[in-house]
Write a protein that holds these residues in place. Sequence first.
Motif, PDB file in Angstrom:
ATOM      1  N   UNK A   1       0.799  -1.219   0.000  1.00 11.10           N
ATOM      2  CA  UNK A   1       0.000   0.000   0.000  1.00 11.10           C
ATOM      3  C   UNK A   1       0.837   1.276   0.000  1.00 11.10           C
ATOM      4  N   UNK A   2       2.112   1.207  -0.341  1.00  9.52           N
ATOM      5  CA  UNK A   2       2.949   2.403  -0.311  1.00  9.52           C
ATOM      6  C   UNK A   2       2.583   3.336  -1.460  1.00  9.52           C
ATOM      7  N   UNK A   3       2.319   4.603  -1.132  1.00 14.58           N
ATOM      8  CA  UNK A   3       1.944   5.609  -2.129  1.00 14.58           C
ATOM      9  C   UNK A   3       3.112   6.552  -2.371  1.00 14.58           C
ATOM     10  N   UNK A   4       3.381   6.854  -3.635  1.00 12.01           N
ATOM     11  CA  UNK A   4       4.539   7.671  -3.991  1.00 12.01           C
ATOM     12  C   UNK A   4       4.475   9.059  -3.372  1.00 12.01           C
ATOM     13  N   UNK A   5       3.321   9.718  -3.435  1.00 12.79           N
ATOM     14  CA  UNK A   5       3.215  11.101  -2.919  1.00 12.79           C
ATOM     15  C   UNK A   5       3.495  11.159  -1.425  1.00 12.79           C
TER      16      UNK A   5
ATOM     17  N   UNK B   1       6.722  13.170   0.315  1.00 16.47           N
ATOM     18  CA  UNK B   1       6.567  14.173   1.358  1.00 16.47           C
ATOM     19  C   UNK B   1       7.359  13.800   2.608  1.00 16.47           C
ATOM     20  N   UNK B   2       7.316  12.532   2.967  1.00 16.90           N
ATOM     21  CA  UNK B   2       8.093  12.066   4.115  1.00 16.90           C
ATOM     22  C   UNK B   2       9.590  12.244   3.865  1.00 16.90           C
ATOM     23  N   UNK B   3      10.012  11.981   2.640  1.00 21.09           N
ATOM     24  CA  UNK B   3      11.428  12.122   2.301  1.00 21.09           C
ATOM     25  C   UNK B   3      11.902  13.560   2.485  1.00 21.09           C
ATOM     26  N   UNK B   4      11.121  14.531   1.990  1.00 17.81           N
ATOM     27  CA  UNK B   4      11.531  15.932   2.056  1.00 17.81           C
ATOM     28  C   UNK B   4      11.653  16.431   3.488  1.00 17.81           C
ATOM     29  N   UNK B   5      10.867  15.867   4.403  1.00 18.72           N
ATOM     30  CA  UNK B   5      10.874  16.355   5.782  1.00 18.72           C
ATOM     31  C   UNK B   5      11.688  15.477   6.739  1.00 18.72           C
ATOM     32  N   UNK B   6      11.782  14.170   6.452  1.00 20.89           N
ATOM     33  CA  UNK B   6      12.346  13.250   7.436  1.00 20.89           C
ATOM     34  C   UNK B   6      13.619  12.534   7.010  1.00 20.89           C
ATOM     35  N   UNK B   7      14.009  12.643   5.741  1.00 23.19           N
ATOM     36  CA  UNK B   7      15.199  11.917   5.308  1.00 23.19           C
ATOM     37  C   UNK B   7      16.418  12.366   6.111  1.00 23.19           C
ATOM     38  N   UNK B   8      17.136  11.407   6.685  1.00 24.90           N
ATOM     39  CA  UNK B   8      18.246  11.720   7.579  1.00 24.90           C
ATOM     40  C   UNK B   8      19.384  12.406   6.830  1.00 24.90           C
ATOM     41  N   UNK B   9      19.679  11.944   5.626  1.00 28.34           N
ATOM     42  CA  UNK B   9      20.775  12.540   4.872  1.00 28.34           C
ATOM     43  C   UNK B   9      20.479  13.991   4.507  1.00 28.34           C
ATOM     44  N   UNK B  10      19.231  14.264   4.131  1.00 30.25           N
ATOM     45  CA  UNK B  10      18.857  15.650   3.829  1.00 30.25           C
ATOM     46  C   UNK B  10      18.933  16.513   5.083  1.00 30.25           C
ATOM     47  N   UNK B  11      18.455  15.980   6.192  1.00 24.89           N
ATOM     48  CA  UNK B  11      18.503  16.729   7.448  1.00 24.89           C
ATOM     49  C   UNK B  11      19.943  17.039   7.829  1.00 24.89           C
TER      50      UNK B  11
ATOM     51  N   UNK C   1      18.726  11.797  -3.783  1.00 19.94           N
ATOM     52  CA  UNK C   1      17.707  11.077  -3.014  1.00 19.94           C
ATOM     53  C   UNK C   1      16.395  11.011  -3.785  1.00 19.94           C
ATOM     54  N   UNK C   2      16.061  12.090  -4.493  1.00 22.81           N
ATOM     55  CA  UNK C   2      14.850  12.085  -5.315  1.00 22.81           C
ATOM     56  C   UNK C   2      14.948  11.026  -6.400  1.00 22.81           C
ATOM     57  N   UNK C   3      16.118  10.953  -7.048  1.00 23.13           N
ATOM     58  CA  UNK C   3      16.323   9.941  -8.085  1.00 23.13           C
ATOM     59  C   UNK C   3      16.240   8.532  -7.503  1.00 23.13           C
ATOM     60  N   UNK C   4      16.817   8.332  -6.323  1.00 21.81           N
ATOM     61  CA  UNK C   4      16.747   7.017  -5.674  1.00 21.81           C
ATOM     62  C   UNK C   4      15.307   6.647  -5.336  1.00 21.81           C
ATOM     63  N   UNK C   5      14.539   7.641  -4.878  1.00 23.65           N
ATOM     64  CA  UNK C   5      13.133   7.382  -4.567  1.00 23.65           C
ATOM     65  C   UNK C   5      12.374   6.959  -5.815  1.00 23.65           C
ATOM     66  N   UNK C   6      12.581   7.690  -6.910  1.00 12.95           N
ATOM     67  CA  UNK C   6      11.896   7.349  -8.159  1.00 12.95           C
ATOM     68  C   UNK C   6      12.263   5.938  -8.614  1.00 12.95           C
TER      69      UNK C   6
ATOM     70  N   UNK D   1      13.663   3.666   4.187  1.00 13.73           N
ATOM     71  CA  UNK D   1      14.864   4.393   4.610  1.00 13.73           C
ATOM     72  C   UNK D   1      14.897   5.793   3.986  1.00 13.73           C
ATOM     73  N   UNK D   2      14.603   5.885   2.695  1.00 16.17           N
ATOM     74  CA  UNK D   2      14.643   7.180   2.021  1.00 16.17           C
ATOM     75  C   UNK D   2      13.619   8.153   2.599  1.00 16.17           C
ATOM     76  N   UNK D   3      12.478   7.641   3.029  1.00 17.93           N
ATOM     77  CA  UNK D   3      11.428   8.508   3.583  1.00 17.93           C
ATOM     78  C   UNK D   3      11.576   8.716   5.082  1.00 17.93           C
ATOM     79  N   UNK D   4      12.663   8.230   5.664  1.00 17.47           N
ATOM     80  CA  UNK D   4      12.911   8.463   7.081  1.00 17.47           C
ATOM     81  C   UNK D   4      12.008   7.673   8.003  1.00 17.47           C
ATOM     82  N   UNK D   5      11.383   6.589   7.490  1.00 13.54           N
ATOM     83  CA  UNK D   5      10.441   5.826   8.312  1.00 13.54           C
ATOM     84  C   UNK D   5      11.023   4.508   8.820  1.00 13.54           C
ATOM     85  N   UNK D   6      12.238   4.186   8.420  1.00 14.07           N
ATOM     86  CA  UNK D   6      12.794   2.898   8.808  1.00 14.07           C
ATOM     87  C   UNK D   6      12.992   2.800  10.314  1.00 14.07           C
TER      88      UNK D   6
END
Length: 448
Positions: free
Chosen positions: A248-252, A256-266, A357-362, A436-441
């Motif tokens: 049930x994972x949704x891309x959008x 959104x989780x990636x932009x706010x919670x990704x550890x590498x971006x933070x 990270x965006x490319x990895x997510x895609x 991991x990319x969305x910071x939820x791991x």
Amino acid sequence: MFSFQSFLRVIILVIISGIGLFHAGQAQDTLGLDEAIQLGLQNNYAIQIAHNESAIAENNASLGNAGFLPRLSANISKSRSVEDSRTVYSEGSLPDREDENAESTTTSAGVSLEWTLFDGLRMFTSYERFNELERLGEQQARLTIEQTLQEIIIGYYNITQLKRSLNALENTAEISRERIRIAETKKDLGSGSEYDLLQARADLNADSAALIRQETALKDAKIVFNQLLARDSQTEFAVVENIPLDEQLAYTDLEQQMLTNNVQLTAARMSQEIAELEVKEVKAERYPEISVNAGYNYNKNESGAGFLAFNETNGINYGITASVDIFDGFNINRRIRNAEIALKNQQLALEEQREVIQANLDSDYQNYINALRLVKLESENLTYAERSVSIALERFKLGTISSLELREAQRTLVSAENRLIEAQYEAKVAETNLFRLSGQLTGEGAGE
């Protein structure tokens, strides 16, 4: 302050409740994924090192390290000398003097205090930078935890994949043994041939060789996994033999989780903020520095020669000092320019990290969707292959198909089982990467 140990406990609880892979009724020697994660978080050397490095950054974030607090020091000394001295005065003034083994003693003690009152607000900037470094250390520790969790999850299901492939080969070998039994019976009854029997035995040997290779691959994977958990590489354990998938994972939502919670971006954002503070720190050196000082000194001299046999002084001293660099060879300007260039580099690094990270997510999301499609397709193929082998075996018993046709049905079944297992494993790998990319791991936003 939220400690590193508390963070680990939160992760363990979240993963146990969120992943939910501990199955009641498992064999006692079965290692569940939740237990493996606990062992990894507690024992993994990379995590322990990250813990220690985070503790260093926490220790450095202090008022004293930033320069807010005064410096107080004390000293005491005592020295003694034994000397021969000869003194000749001008004619008629004083009689000449000659002393042998004259002892002299000097005693001194003091306390001094120095306190910087103003340094161009550099101490405030330094304290803020040290706190940012502490937060960055926490993020880097979390990144290490995420990477270790990812390795544990993927390593665990790699073992599951290898074990299920081993089971498939064992089933094929069992069919081959049944095929030999049927071929022997037919030969004894005169309805079979020596060729069919020899071919059946050769195929069983091929299946046995494949089993040996698969067992070796499984053993090697367990050794690597034990090393990841920092325990004896020869520790034996079993794993669960299903690979649960979140379909049930949704891309959008992930984006959104990636932009706010990704550890590498933070961490990249924090590095940029630290670079900005470093520019301010260097600029503060252009301002004057004002400090106050005070002290108490005590001195005592005792001499066995000379005019003064005894001298003692004590008292306090205090003052204020203001200093400013008038010209330093343009070094401050040079350092400011370098700090500004370093800041620009951090800004570029942040943009690059965001794009990567965006490319990895895609890419991982596309792999995830394709893997789920393959799982559905290969599940159907496996059902067809199982039915085909069952029919082929019955027909072989009746003599309506040849041993080659039965062998081809076996190969189709093994291939279908392996493709399904591989698709499930690929889906789990992509799913883990997306978490991991969305910071939820780790179960919570890295930026919090």
